[in-house]
Design an enzyme around this catalytic site. Structure first.
Site, mmCIF file in Angstrom:
data_model
loop_
_atom_site.group_PDB
_atom_site.id
_atom_site.type_symbol
_atom_site.label_atom_id
_atom_site.label_comp_id
_atom_site.label_asym_id
_atom_site.label_seq_id
_atom_site.Cartn_x
_atom_site.Cartn_y
_atom_site.Cartn_z
ATOM 1 N N ARG A 1 3.508 -2.637 20.381
ATOM 2 C CA ARG A 1 4.941 -2.346 20.276
ATOM 3 C C ARG A 1 5.609 -2.520 21.632
ATOM 4 O O ARG A 1 6.729 -3.016 21.734
ATOM 5 C CB ARG A 1 5.157 -0.917 19.785
ATOM 6 C CG ARG A 1 6.620 -0.501 19.711
ATOM 7 C CD ARG A 1 6.753 0.964 19.291
ATOM 8 N NE ARG A 1 8.140 1.334 19.080
ATOM 9 C CZ ARG A 1 8.958 1.797 20.028
ATOM 10 N NH1 ARG A 1 8.504 1.945 21.267
ATOM 11 N NH2 ARG A 1 10.206 2.124 19.746
ATOM 12 N N GLU B 1 1.800 -1.216 0.921
ATOM 13 C CA GLU B 1 0.781 -1.936 1.687
ATOM 14 C C GLU B 1 -0.416 -2.350 0.846
ATOM 15 O O GLU B 1 -0.943 -3.453 1.013
ATOM 16 C CB GLU B 1 0.293 -1.078 2.863
ATOM 17 C CG GLU B 1 1.149 -1.181 4.100
ATOM 18 C CD GLU B 1 2.252 -0.143 4.137
ATOM 19 O OE1 GLU B 1 2.966 -0.081 5.151
ATOM 20 O OE2 GLU B 1 2.388 0.600 3.139
ATOM 21 N N ASN C 1 -9.036 1.475 -24.528
ATOM 22 C CA ASN C 1 -10.162 1.968 -25.344
ATOM 23 C C ASN C 1 -10.415 3.454 -25.152
ATOM 24 O O ASN C 1 -11.335 4.012 -25.754
ATOM 25 C CB ASN C 1 -11.435 1.157 -25.064
ATOM 26 C CG ASN C 1 -11.946 1.296 -23.644
ATOM 27 O OD1 ASN C 1 -11.914 2.366 -23.053
ATOM 28 N ND2 ASN C 1 -12.453 0.194 -23.096
ATOM 29 N N GLY D 1 -13.787 -5.968 -9.502
ATOM 30 C CA GLY D 1 -14.762 -4.881 -9.586
ATOM 31 C C GLY D 1 -14.114 -3.599 -9.112
ATOM 32 O O GLY D 1 -14.039 -2.619 -9.854
ATOM 33 N N HIS E 1 -22.466 -3.136 -17.923
ATOM 34 C CA HIS E 1 -21.407 -2.464 -18.682
ATOM 35 C C HIS E 1 -21.157 -3.237 -19.978
ATOM 36 O O HIS E 1 -20.320 -4.138 -20.016
ATOM 37 C CB HIS E 1 -20.119 -2.402 -17.859
ATOM 38 C CG HIS E 1 -20.250 -1.654 -16.572
ATOM 39 N ND1 HIS E 1 -20.942 -2.153 -15.499
ATOM 40 C CD2 HIS E 1 -19.773 -0.430 -16.186
ATOM 41 C CE1 HIS E 1 -20.889 -1.283 -14.499
ATOM 42 N NE2 HIS E 1 -20.185 -0.232 -14.897
ATOM 43 N N LEU F 1 -11.359 -1.453 -9.147
ATOM 44 C CA LEU F 1 -10.333 -1.518 -10.187
ATOM 45 C C LEU F 1 -8.927 -1.581 -9.601
ATOM 46 O O LEU F 1 -8.622 -0.966 -8.586
ATOM 47 C CB LEU F 1 -10.476 -0.327 -11.133
ATOM 48 C CG LEU F 1 -11.747 -0.381 -11.989
ATOM 49 C CD1 LEU F 1 -11.913 0.898 -12.811
ATOM 50 C CD2 LEU F 1 -11.740 -1.597 -12.901
ATOM 51 N N ASP G 1 -8.461 0.860 -18.674
ATOM 52 C CA ASP G 1 -7.824 2.145 -18.387
ATOM 53 C C ASP G 1 -7.934 2.470 -16.900
ATOM 54 O O ASP G 1 -6.993 2.994 -16.298
ATOM 55 C CB ASP G 1 -8.495 3.260 -19.207
ATOM 56 C CG ASP G 1 -8.151 3.195 -20.683
ATOM 57 O OD1 ASP G 1 -6.957 3.232 -21.019
ATOM 58 O OD2 ASP G 1 -9.079 3.093 -21.504
ATOM 59 N N PHE H 1 -1.422 1.739 9.122
ATOM 60 C CA PHE H 1 -1.388 1.568 7.672
ATOM 61 C C PHE H 1 -2.382 0.520 7.179
ATOM 62 O O PHE H 1 -2.422 0.220 5.982
ATOM 63 C CB PHE H 1 0.030 1.235 7.207
ATOM 64 C CG PHE H 1 1.033 2.300 7.572
ATOM 65 C CD1 PHE H 1 0.734 3.641 7.392
ATOM 66 C CD2 PHE H 1 2.261 1.959 8.115
ATOM 67 C CE1 PHE H 1 1.641 4.628 7.744
ATOM 68 C CE2 PHE H 1 3.180 2.935 8.471
ATOM 69 C CZ PHE H 1 2.876 4.278 8.289
ATOM 70 N N HIS I 1 -20.346 2.751 -22.011
ATOM 71 C CA HIS I 1 -19.508 2.181 -20.959
ATOM 72 C C HIS I 1 -20.337 1.427 -19.935
ATOM 73 O O HIS I 1 -20.053 0.281 -19.607
ATOM 74 C CB HIS I 1 -18.708 3.286 -20.272
ATOM 75 C CG HIS I 1 -17.815 2.803 -19.172
ATOM 76 N ND1 HIS I 1 -18.280 2.506 -17.902
ATOM 77 C CD2 HIS I 1 -16.484 2.546 -19.143
ATOM 78 C CE1 HIS I 1 -17.290 2.098 -17.147
ATOM 79 N NE2 HIS I 1 -16.180 2.114 -17.876
ATOM 80 N N ARG J 1 3.982 -8.303 19.756
ATOM 81 C CA ARG J 1 4.631 -8.512 18.448
ATOM 82 C C ARG J 1 5.817 -9.468 18.586
ATOM 83 O O ARG J 1 6.080 -10.271 17.694
ATOM 84 C CB ARG J 1 5.066 -7.183 17.831
ATOM 85 C CG ARG J 1 6.060 -6.413 18.680
ATOM 86 C CD ARG J 1 6.631 -5.200 17.974
ATOM 87 N NE ARG J 1 7.542 -4.470 18.850
ATOM 88 C CZ ARG J 1 8.536 -3.708 18.420
ATOM 89 N NH1 ARG J 1 8.774 -3.577 17.132
ATOM 90 N NH2 ARG J 1 9.313 -3.068 19.287
ATOM 91 N N HIS K 1 1.110 8.257 13.342
ATOM 92 C CA HIS K 1 1.355 6.819 13.371
ATOM 93 C C HIS K 1 0.566 6.097 14.461
ATOM 94 O O HIS K 1 0.597 4.869 14.524
ATOM 95 C CB HIS K 1 2.850 6.541 13.569
ATOM 96 C CG HIS K 1 3.669 6.733 12.334
ATOM 97 N ND1 HIS K 1 3.657 7.896 11.602
ATOM 98 C CD2 HIS K 1 4.524 5.899 11.681
ATOM 99 C CE1 HIS K 1 4.470 7.776 10.563
ATOM 100 N NE2 HIS K 1 5.009 6.571 10.579
#
Length: 715
Positions: free
Chosen positions: A557, A449, A221, A150, A49, A152, A191, A474, A297, A393, A510
């Protein structure tokens, strides 16, 4: 017009440009060296690039030579400014800077390797096998790369963690007249970084925390791979960041070095918020036919365009990988001299600090080594046998609070779920990390998260021991940073509670099913799902005792029986990934093996007790970590799972993917083969077959299967 006349004309234009930008002739030469090294490396590799390094070379050059507090001879100096190339596709900008600055290569302990971090031949070997100049910057591969970038947005979010780390280190260690930490963090963002959601999450958090030591340099750019950003991106980024609580500055021309330097100086005097500097650049600057377009690019320029571009810079058109005389010296007399002076002063302060604050100096020494204090695990509780037991937990929260009091740099938090994940430090003095109390050890990430994982990586890259907390479902939101933690070998602990359908009435949205298999698929990641309170304690002991891998701690849980360890094997077998929990065969030759992880181990134990009452020689194997088990030698693995024992049942309230390697082609797996449902946990366990009766029935089916043919063995 002759080639020579064209070259002279280009040189005159370059001189005029230099005058407009405020760059001296040697500065312009350095800037164009970055550009041409990029062009040559991409052209030779036929991959890369080039556009962003060509457009942002003046910004990178100015930051490093005029402003960055960094010693190339000691690139792991703890108080160095951090430069994060979040736009990792522009890796040659960073590689060229590391080369021209003469950054020394060091090993994982900061010891010199006796060679430059990036040699000229390394740039020539860009994107090739075993090169220290891979396609995107990789932490641990190239000295001077502060974090792997890398994907983004990840680097930008990491930089927030680095800035938070500086604030925490400042409060923990600095004393009047003895300042050890006051560094700044710079991230160069594209960007694409601004489009990715993780950067918005992280920027929002940074604004809330008023991280005035953080500066994002936004390369505006207006070009991405598909074309102009107008195709999909028309928001006002500056106004968005103002809404986040950031200071914003604008530089209209990336070639205006003085304007950019002034903007950074304003950032350095801003004390109440982070700063975004929006820099307008021309991607592929200098390329007559491709600048400002998507064609530059992520594609080589082509031989003809290379010559024309070099002509525009006033550069010898056929010169390859040229570093003119004086460029390296310019870096040494600016960045190098400044860095040497600042580091020497810091070392003097550190010696004085050791005399007046010996205990804190020892903490800092251990942190830098990635070590833990002596006796760090002495307060880990042992849990008595209890048929009712407790949720893993809950046990995890008790262990975490015991350990954290002996490891002051163990900090962390959750994505607004600490009451559920039990990841809050509750002892006196733990405190909350907030703008008015940066020394707090409880981090509040909000419902973010994705950013939480990346910020944790940035904190870990700064020497702190980190943990995060959210529900296992999650973990999907955290996939990129957990993967990058493994790629960078960062010892972050990702705590994931509510690990199965047994979380109950919140329902299938969930209830995790495939998430455990997804975490196990990440290379160099330790995934642990303990079966009771004592295995949970051993999980924390095992995770924190090593500092070369991240770990996922998967917790229930619901309450799990605390097994009687006087009857069953001790929980420290967890350190080897899997162990024989129970076995009534005198000669170590059971007829049947029951194996499970987490909450399903107690189901196997109940079935085992019935089987041995019926005269069956049975074995129960707890398998909290496949990763750790696979790392054991073959002799141990076969001792736990004898290949000649073919009657096998595996039980796990998750997708069955992967269990076939342990049960073989004729074994049985009790697992989730679809999504869950909204109902009380006991009803769900019966519906989906997670009862001791179902395990017992599967065991009897296995015992009824004929023995395999002679010579056939299980893995």
């Amino acid at each position: 017009m002759s080639a020579e006349a064209g070259r002279k004309g280009a040189e005159r234009e370059a001189t005029l440009g230099a005058t407009r930008s405020g760059a001296t002739a040697i500065d312009q030469l350095g800037i164009d060296t970055i550009r041409t090294l990029t062009i040559d490396a991409v052209q030779k590799a036929q991959s890369g690039h080039p556009g962003t390094p060509m457009g942002m070379a003046p910004v990178g050059y100015t930051l490093w030579t005029r402003l960055l507090d960094y010693d190339p001879k000691d690139p792991t100096w703890p108080n160095r400014d951090r430069f994060v190339l979040s736009a990792g596709h522009a890796s040659l900008l960073l590689y060229a800077l590391l080369h021209l600055a003469g950054v020394e290569a060091v090993d994982g302990y900061g010891h010199p390797r006796g060679r430059p971090a990036v040699r000229l031949e390394d740039i020539e070997n860009f994107r090739q096998l075993d090169s220290v100049c891979p396609g995107h910057p990789e932490y641990g591969v190239t000295t001077g790369v502060e974090t792997t970038t890398g994907p983004l947005g990840q680097g930008a979010a990491d930089s927030v963690g680095m800035a938070m780390a500086e604030r925490w280190l400042d409060r923990r260690f600095n004393r009047p007249g003895l300042t050890l930490f006051d560094y700044r963090v710079y991230a160069l963002c594209s960007d694409g970084d601004m489009m990715e959601g993780v950067s918005g999450e992280a920027a929002s958090l940074a604004g809330h925390l008023k991280l005035s030591n953080l500066c994002w340099i936004y390369d505006d750019n207006t070009v991405t791979i598909e074309g102009h950003t107008d195709l999909a991106f028309s928001e006002d980024v500056v106004r968005r960041f103002q809404g986040y609580g950031w200071a914003t500055l604008e530089v209209e021309d990336a070639n205006d070095c003085d304007a950019f330097a002034r903007a950074v100086e304003i950032f350095r005097t801003t004390s109440d918020r982070p700063t975004l500097i929006r820099v307008k650049s021309v991607i592929g600057y200098g390329s007559p036919h491709k600048q400002g377009t998507s064609k530059i690019h992520s594609d080589p320029l082509g031989d003809d365009e290379v010559r024309l571009t070099k002509r525009a810079y006033g550069w010898p058109e056929d010169a390859q990988f040229r570093v003119p005389e004086g460029v390296r010296e310019r870096f040494d007399t600016t960045l190098g001299a400044r860095g040497r002076r600042l580091r020497a002063a810091w070392e003097t302060t550190l010696r004085r600090y050791g005399e007046t604050e010996p205990a804190l100096a020892e903490e800092l020494r251990l942190m830098r080594l990635g070590a833990l204090p002596q006796g760090w695990d002495k307060d880990i509780p042992a849990f008595p046998a209890d048929a009712k037991g407790m949720a893993s937990r809950e046990a995890s929260g008790k262990v975490l609070n015991a350990v954290a009091q002996r490891v002051p740099w163990l900090i962390g938090g959750s994505a607004d779920l600490s009451p559920s994940t039990k990841t809050r430090l509750e002892f006196d003095g733990a405190g909350d990390f907030q703008p008015e109390s940066y020394g707090g050890r409880n981090l509040h990430f909000g419902v973010r998260e994705h950013a939480m994982g990346a910020v944790a990586n940035g904190l870990a890259l700064s020497g702190l021991r980190l943990y995060t907390g959210t529900f296992l479902i999650f973990s999907d939101y955290m996939r990129p940073p957990t993967r990058l933690a493994a790629l960078m070998a960062l010892p972050v602990v990702f705590v994931f509670s509510h690990d199965s359908i047994s979380l109950g009435q919140d329902g299938p949205t969930h209830q995790p099913v495939e998430q455990l298999a997804a975490l196990r698929a990440i290379p160099d990641m330790i995934t642990l799902r303990p079966c009771d309170a004592n295995e949970t304690a051993e999980a924390w002991r095992t995770i924190l005792a090593q500092n070369g891998k991240p770990a996922c701690l998967v917790l229930s849980r619901q309450a799990l029986p605390t097994l009687d360890r006087s009857r069953y094997a001790p929980a420290n077998g967890l350190a080897r990934g899997a162990y024989v929990l129970a076995d009534n065969s005198v000669d170590g030759a059971p007829q049947l093996i029951l194996m499970a992880t987490g909450s399903e181990v107690s189901l196997c134990v109940a079935a085992y007790e019935q089987l041995i009452a019926d005269g069956v020689r049975a074995r129960v194997v707890s398998m909290p970590s496949w990763d750790l088990f696979e790392a054991q030698g073959e002799a141990y693995r076969h001792a736990v799972l004898p290949p000649q024992v073919t009657a096998r049942v595996a039980v796990e309230a998750a997708a069955p993917l992967g269990w076939d390697r342990y049960v073989g082609s004729t074994g049985e797996v009790i697992a989730m083969r679809g999504f869950g449902s909204s109902a009380p946990a006991k009803d769900l366990q019966r519906r989906f077959g997670f009862t001791s009766e179902q395990v017992l029935a599967a065991a009897r089916r296995q015992l009824a299967i004929e023995k395999p043919e002679a010579g056939e063995q299980r893995p």
